[in-house]
Design an enzyme around this catalytic site. Structure first.
Site, PDB file in Angstrom:
ATOM      1  CG  ASP A  67      -0.296  -0.391   2.510  1.00  0.00           C
ATOM      2  OD1 ASP A  67       0.943  -0.384   2.575  1.00  0.00           O
ATOM      3  OD2 ASP A  67      -1.011  -0.690   3.483  1.00  0.00           O
ATOM      4  CG  ASN A 136      -9.251  -1.297  11.702  1.00  0.00           C
ATOM      5  OD1 ASN A 136      -8.315  -1.929  11.235  1.00  0.00           O
ATOM      6  ND2 ASN A 136      -9.760  -0.229  11.116  1.00  0.00           N
ATOM      7  CG  HIS A 138      -5.997  -2.021   8.649  1.00  0.00           C
ATOM      8  ND1 HIS A 138      -6.235  -0.792   9.220  1.00  0.00           N
ATOM      9  CD2 HIS A 138      -4.648  -2.150   8.626  1.00  0.00           C
ATOM     10  CE1 HIS A 138      -5.087  -0.217   9.510  1.00  0.00           C
ATOM     11  NE2 HIS A 138      -4.116  -1.015   9.173  1.00  0.00           N
ATOM     12  CD  GLU A 143      -8.998   1.063   7.463  1.00  0.00           C
ATOM     13  OE1 GLU A 143      -8.889   0.130   8.278  1.00  0.00           O
ATOM     14  OE2 GLU A 143      -8.574   2.217   7.692  1.00  0.00           O
TER      15      GLU A 143
HETATM   16  C1  GLP Z   1      -0.814   0.422   8.727  1.00  0.00           C
HETATM   17  C2  GLP Z   1      -0.430  -0.260   7.391  1.00  0.00           C
HETATM   18  C3  GLP Z   1      -0.515  -1.753   7.512  1.00  0.00           C
HETATM   19  C4  GLP Z   1       0.089  -2.136   8.839  1.00  0.00           C
HETATM   20  C5  GLP Z   1      -0.818  -1.713   9.940  1.00  0.00           C
HETATM   21  C6  GLP Z   1      -0.282  -1.929  11.330  1.00  0.00           C
HETATM   22  O1  GLP Z   1      -1.821   1.359   8.596  1.00  0.00           O
HETATM   23  N1  GLP Z   1      -1.155   0.144   6.240  1.00  0.00           N
HETATM   24  O2  GLP Z   1       0.140  -2.359   6.400  1.00  0.00           O
HETATM   25  O3  GLP Z   1       0.248  -3.536   8.897  1.00  0.00           O
HETATM   26  O4  GLP Z   1      -1.293  -0.401   9.746  1.00  0.00           O
HETATM   27  O5  GLP Z   1       0.677  -0.980  11.654  1.00  0.00           O
HETATM   28  P1  GLP Z   1       1.689  -1.137  12.832  1.00  0.00           P
HETATM   29  O6  GLP Z   1       2.621  -2.243  12.439  1.00  0.00           O
HETATM   30  O7  GLP Z   1       2.392   0.175  12.927  1.00  0.00           O
HETATM   31  O8  GLP Z   1       0.911  -1.479  14.051  1.00  0.00           O
END
Ligand code: GLP
Length: 250
Positions: A67, A136, A138, A143
């Site tokens: 992404d 959440n 995702h 989402e």
């Molecule tokens: C972000 C990214 C995801 C990631 C997730 C968790 O928004 N788009 O690819 O896995 O949220 O993030 P973190 O590893 O900082 O908890």
């Protein structure tokens, strides 16, 4: 699903890096699906160590990222292109032209999404997809919603994701409200999936995603249907999952 429990974030990162290293050693021209966020930072650091020790060669590896924020330039320190350069690409011998992150500066969503899907197709699909897990549920930026999105698409980020990611920005108003993300179908088409999770804050969503029903309201729950998923998570992230599993078995 194969679950590997580790004692902490560091051990999670080392094990994840070892699994990615094994993939590169077994297939030097493999296609890696890569993730950003705070979770994989140390995993990438271990991959850089392995490269520096002469154990890994990225010269034939290709990578496709999950992404990118819509509207951020590649040199914005919060863009995912910047993250990948800083945490991995700048420190190993992967060829820049073999690394693909959706183009956040291209505002024509249709074009970006089609280009990203075409790239994955041309590369012959992803051998190993690395994933983190959003609070959440995702994965990528898919989402919670009423259905599982298929290919790469443009999403409106939820309030909870904007809130969670605001910790990386100077203020919450600077967090982009939209992103381009691989769809659930693209993720599910990867031959192998490696999902890494750490910390108590994610314990609830880990239990929901991997013990609860498969539902687009918890996007990661779809991974229960994939034939080759490995979850590497620390004790804290698995605490509720382990408790619920024990109750189910008692
Ligand atoms: C972000 C990214 C995801 C990631 C997730 C968790 O928004 N788009 O690819 O896995 O949220 O993030 P973190 O590893 O900082 O908890």
């Amino acid at each position: 699903m194969n679950i590997i429990q580790t004692k902490d974030y560091n051990e999670m990162s080392r094990k994840a890096a070892n699994l990615i290293s094994a993939q590169i050693i077994m297939k030097p021209d493999c296609v890696l699906g890569l993730a950003t966020g705070s979770t994989p930072e140390q995993t990438y650091a271990y991959l850089v160590d392995a490269y520096n020790n002469g154990d890994l060669d990225f010269s034939k590896v290709s990578s496709v990222n999950l992404d990118e924020y819509r509207g951020l330039t590649p040199d914005n320190d919060q863009s995912y292109r910047y993250f990948m350069q800083k945490n991995l690409f700048d420190h190993v011998n992967i060829k820049r032209e073999n690394t693909f992150v959706p183009d956040g500066m291209e505002l024509d969503a249709k074009k970006v999404c089609k280009d990203h899907d075409d790239i994955m197709r041309k590369l012959g699909g992803i051998d190993l997809q690395l994933l983190g897990l959003g609070l959440n549920g995702h994965i990528g930026f898919n989402e919670p919603s009423d259905d599982f999105p298929k290919g790469t698409h443009c999403v409106d980020l939820t309030e909870s994701t904007i809130q969670a990611n605001s910790r990386f920005f100077a203020s919450i108003d600077e967090v982009p409200t939209q992103a381009y993300t691989m769809g659930i179908q693209s993720i599910m088409m990867a031959k192998k999936i490696l999902i890494i999770v750490n910390g108590e804050a994610k314990a609830d969503i880990v239990a929901k995603a991997f013990l609860g029903p498969v539902t687009p309201q918890v996007p990661a729950s779809i991974l229960q249907m994939h034939p080759d998923v490995t979850l590497v998570a620390d004790e804290a992230a698995l605490s509720i999952y382990n408790k619920q599993l024990k109750e189910l078995n008692d």
